[in-house]
Design an enzyme around this catalytic site. Structure first.
Site, PDB file in Angstrom:
ATOM      1  N   HIS A 158       8.265 -14.924  10.803  1.00 56.48           N
ATOM      2  CA  HIS A 158       7.033 -14.682  10.022  1.00 56.48           C
ATOM      3  C   HIS A 158       5.780 -15.047  10.835  1.00 56.48           C
ATOM      4  O   HIS A 158       5.036 -15.962  10.487  1.00 56.48           O
ATOM      5  CB  HIS A 158       7.068 -15.458   8.694  1.00 56.48           C
ATOM      6  CG  HIS A 158       6.134 -14.909   7.660  1.00 56.48           C
ATOM      7  ND1 HIS A 158       6.476 -14.765   6.340  1.00 56.48           N
ATOM      8  CD2 HIS A 158       4.859 -14.462   7.749  1.00 56.48           C
ATOM      9  CE1 HIS A 158       5.451 -14.259   5.661  1.00 56.48           C
ATOM     10  NE2 HIS A 158       4.461 -14.080   6.494  1.00 56.48           N
ATOM     11  N   ARG A 195       6.959  -7.663   3.674  1.00 56.85           N
ATOM     12  CA  ARG A 195       7.723  -8.632   2.892  1.00 56.85           C
ATOM     13  C   ARG A 195       9.203  -8.266   2.936  1.00 56.85           C
ATOM     14  O   ARG A 195       9.566  -7.086   2.851  1.00 56.85           O
ATOM     15  CB  ARG A 195       7.271  -8.632   1.427  1.00 56.85           C
ATOM     16  CG  ARG A 195       5.997  -9.408   1.153  1.00 56.85           C
ATOM     17  CD  ARG A 195       6.153 -10.906   1.382  1.00 56.85           C
ATOM     18  NE  ARG A 195       4.921 -11.630   1.100  1.00 56.85           N
ATOM     19  CZ  ARG A 195       3.941 -11.859   1.985  1.00 56.85           C
ATOM     20  NH1 ARG A 195       4.060 -11.434   3.231  1.00 56.85           N
ATOM     21  NH2 ARG A 195       2.869 -12.531   1.623  1.00 56.85           N
ATOM     22  N   ARG A 197       0.627   5.652  -2.066  1.00 58.99           N
ATOM     23  CA  ARG A 197       0.480   6.156  -3.435  1.00 58.99           C
ATOM     24  C   ARG A 197      -0.422   7.384  -3.462  1.00 58.99           C
ATOM     25  O   ARG A 197      -0.194   8.328  -4.177  1.00 58.99           O
ATOM     26  CB  ARG A 197      -0.080   5.062  -4.350  1.00 58.99           C
ATOM     27  CG  ARG A 197       1.020   4.176  -4.900  1.00 58.99           C
ATOM     28  CD  ARG A 197       0.471   3.143  -5.811  1.00 58.99           C
ATOM     29  NE  ARG A 197      -0.479   2.292  -5.101  1.00 58.99           N
ATOM     30  CZ  ARG A 197      -0.934   1.138  -5.549  1.00 58.99           C
ATOM     31  NH1 ARG A 197      -0.551   0.697  -6.719  1.00 58.99           N
ATOM     32  NH2 ARG A 197      -1.780   0.412  -4.849  1.00 58.99           N
ATOM     33  N   GLY A 227       3.352 -12.772  11.611  1.00 58.80           N
ATOM     34  CA  GLY A 227       2.314 -11.745  11.422  1.00 58.80           C
ATOM     35  C   GLY A 227       0.889 -12.233  11.593  1.00 58.80           C
ATOM     36  O   GLY A 227       0.109 -11.681  12.364  1.00 58.80           O
ATOM     37  N   GLY A 232      -2.586   0.982   3.836  1.00 62.27           N
ATOM     38  CA  GLY A 232      -3.756   0.142   3.548  1.00 62.27           C
ATOM     39  C   GLY A 232      -4.382  -0.294   4.862  1.00 62.27           C
ATOM     40  O   GLY A 232      -4.245   0.385   5.880  1.00 62.27           O
ATOM     41  N   ARG A 233      -5.047  -1.433   4.834  1.00 59.45           N
ATOM     42  CA  ARG A 233      -5.727  -1.910   6.051  1.00 59.45           C
ATOM     43  C   ARG A 233      -4.768  -2.056   7.225  1.00 59.45           C
ATOM     44  O   ARG A 233      -5.043  -1.601   8.332  1.00 59.45           O
ATOM     45  CB  ARG A 233      -6.354  -3.282   5.796  1.00 59.45           C
ATOM     46  CG  ARG A 233      -7.506  -3.307   4.855  1.00 59.45           C
ATOM     47  CD  ARG A 233      -8.046  -4.739   4.852  1.00 59.45           C
ATOM     48  NE  ARG A 233      -9.135  -4.914   3.925  1.00 59.45           N
ATOM     49  CZ  ARG A 233      -8.991  -5.170   2.635  1.00 59.45           C
ATOM     50  NH1 ARG A 233      -7.779  -5.285   2.118  1.00 59.45           N
ATOM     51  NH2 ARG A 233     -10.033  -5.319   1.856  1.00 59.45           N
ATOM     52  N   ILE A 234      -3.625  -2.730   6.983  1.00 62.16           N
ATOM     53  CA  ILE A 234      -2.699  -3.012   8.086  1.00 62.16           C
ATOM     54  C   ILE A 234      -2.028  -1.726   8.561  1.00 62.16           C
ATOM     55  O   ILE A 234      -1.911  -1.480   9.766  1.00 62.16           O
ATOM     56  CB  ILE A 234      -1.661  -4.083   7.678  1.00 62.16           C
ATOM     57  CG1 ILE A 234      -2.376  -5.404   7.348  1.00 62.16           C
ATOM     58  CG2 ILE A 234      -0.629  -4.300   8.791  1.00 62.16           C
ATOM     59  CD1 ILE A 234      -1.496  -6.476   6.722  1.00 62.16           C
ATOM     60  N   THR A 278       6.948  -5.941   8.790  1.00 62.74           N
ATOM     61  CA  THR A 278       6.070  -7.116   8.932  1.00 62.74           C
ATOM     62  C   THR A 278       5.399  -7.413   7.591  1.00 62.74           C
ATOM     63  O   THR A 278       4.454  -8.182   7.536  1.00 62.74           O
ATOM     64  CB  THR A 278       4.960  -6.859   9.980  1.00 62.74           C
ATOM     65  OG1 THR A 278       4.313  -5.614   9.666  1.00 62.74           O
ATOM     66  CG2 THR A 278       5.516  -6.811  11.389  1.00 62.74           C
ATOM     67  N   GLU A 293      13.606 -15.636   2.673  1.00 64.31           N
ATOM     68  CA  GLU A 293      12.958 -16.447   3.697  1.00 64.31           C
ATOM     69  C   GLU A 293      12.955 -17.937   3.329  1.00 64.31           C
ATOM     70  O   GLU A 293      12.651 -18.252   2.187  1.00 64.31           O
ATOM     71  CB  GLU A 293      11.510 -15.948   3.831  1.00 64.31           C
ATOM     72  CG  GLU A 293      11.035 -15.935   5.247  1.00 64.31           C
ATOM     73  CD  GLU A 293       9.740 -15.155   5.402  1.00 64.31           C
ATOM     74  OE1 GLU A 293       9.751 -13.931   5.197  1.00 64.31           O
ATOM     75  OE2 GLU A 293       8.740 -15.797   5.718  1.00 64.31           O
TER      76      GLU A 293
HETATM   77  C1  8YV Z   1       0.925 -15.776   6.247  1.00 68.72           C
HETATM   78  C2  8YV Z   1       1.311 -13.518   4.984  1.00 68.72           C
HETATM   79  O1  8YV Z   1       2.097 -16.402   6.611  1.00 68.72           O
HETATM   80  O2  8YV Z   1      -0.973 -13.446   4.315  1.00 68.72           O
HETATM   81  C3  8YV Z   1       0.181 -13.132   4.076  1.00 68.72           C
HETATM   82  O3  8YV Z   1       0.472 -12.469   3.052  1.00 68.72           O
HETATM   83  O4  8YV Z   1       2.402 -13.158   4.739  1.00 68.72           O
HETATM   84  C4  8YV Z   1       1.178 -14.288   6.247  1.00 68.72           C
HETATM   85  O5  8YV Z   1       0.355 -13.630   7.113  1.00 68.72           O
HETATM   86  C5  8YV Z   1       0.393 -16.335   5.005  1.00 68.72           C
HETATM   87  O6  8YV Z   1      -0.843 -15.769   4.737  1.00 68.72           O
HETATM   88  C6  8YV Z   1       0.265 -17.834   4.941  1.00 68.72           C
HETATM   89  O7  8YV Z   1      -0.069 -18.248   3.630  1.00 68.72           O
END
Ligand code: 8YV
Length: 307
Positions: free
Chosen positions: A269, A222, A160, A271, A138-140, A220, A251
């Protein structure tokens, strides 16, 4: 938020407890949770008729029962796009940190243990020419692929469906329909796919056993994507060369078997943890609510078919 709406803010920066969330869905028109707040079917069933919208502060929506929310006629939105580059940066950081033993080296310096370099000391692994397998394009995933290409890596991916030809060509990316086959052949693996019921323990004990012993795994996305106990076992048995994790299955708890290993880099966390991303995420939440309040379809609507 306060300028535009009659907003009740949680100023503590700590998650609200269940009772506070239940009370909130009974009086608010819009709930703006973070990814820490569990918005399950039970909580949604307790919402008053005034609740119209869940405007999530975050891209991931695995903490929200989307079907239950949409089934009740609620609009759900998230904040995609604005944290893409930051999360891809962090994935690249973990790839570099694990491959080049950055945390271990920094510790040597901080502890005053540096006695001079030597030809074979602290040697890591070269990135140039290595095969990176991205799970979730996807984007990331695509933003990471761009970075990896700039580092001279060969980009492979499982998704997919394949990305459009133009993007695949730009990234020089090879599509793998079969995740098992890709995992068995990569030097590095990065997880960039959302947590859903289909991706829970995507990296199961069986799949972790497919990785090459030289492989490095970074996550990075879940924590739920990896069977963390099985990963700890693979690390203990030296069946994997290195691991970089920014997210964890329970977590903020971390499996104790992942602690104390020089080849395991753990981050809390981080990211999307840049000032710019967090401000942009807030702006997206506001834009989604305002658009909805004006009677239009909000830009970042989440629908069940997406996940
Ligand atoms: C942030 C994240 O901690 O956006 C997400 O899905 O996992 C993280 O980048 C989160 O957005 C904070 O609510």
């Amino acid at each position: 938020m306060r300028e535009l709406f009659d907003a009740e803010l949680n100023l503590t920066d700590r998650p609200m407890d269940r009772a506070a969330l239940e009370a909130a869905v009974q009086r608010a028109d819009v709930l703006a949770p973070t990814i820490t707040d569990i918005i399950d079917a039970d909580l949604i069933s307790k919402a008053g008729p005034q609740l119209k919208m869940i405007a999530n502060f975050g891209a991931g929506v695995d903490h929200i029962d989307i079907e239950a929310a949409v089934g009740r006629g609620l609009i759900v939105t998230n904040t995609p796009g604005v944290l893409t580059e930051d999360t891809a940066d962090l994935a690249m950081t973990l790839i570099l940190a694990v491959s080049r033993r950055i945390v271990e080296g920094a510790q040597v310096m901080q502890e005053g243990r540096f006695e001079g370099w030597s030809p074979t000391w602290m040697t890591g692994r070269k990135l140039w020419g290595k095969r990176l397998g991205i799970v979730g394009m996807g984007r990331i995933g695509q933003a990471l692929a761009r970075r990896a290409k700039a580092f001279g890596m060969q980009v492979h991916y499982h998704n997919r469906k394949p990305v459009p030809d133009m993007i695949a060509e730009e990234l020089g990316a090879t599509y793998w329909d079969d995740l098992d086959q890709m995992l068995a052949r990569m030097d590095l693996i990065s997880l960039n796919t959302p947590a859903t019921k289909d991706t829970h323990h995507l990296l199961s004990a069986r799949r972790l056993a497919l990785l090459r012993p030289e492989a490095i795994l970074v996550n990075t996305a879940r924590g739920e994507l990896i069977d963390e106990a099985a990963l700890a076992e693979a690390v203990a048995q030296r069946r994997i060369a290195g691991v970089g994790l920014d997210v964890f299955e329970q977590e903020p708890k971390v499996h104790p078997g992942l602690l104390g290993h020089a080849n395991v880099v753990l981050l809390p966390h981080l990211g999307s943890a840049t000032i710019e991303a967090r401000q942009d995420m807030g702006d997206r939440v506001i834009a989604n609510i305002q658009t909805f309040a004006n009677g239009h379809r909000p830009p970042d609507r989440v629908i069940p078919a997406m996940f």
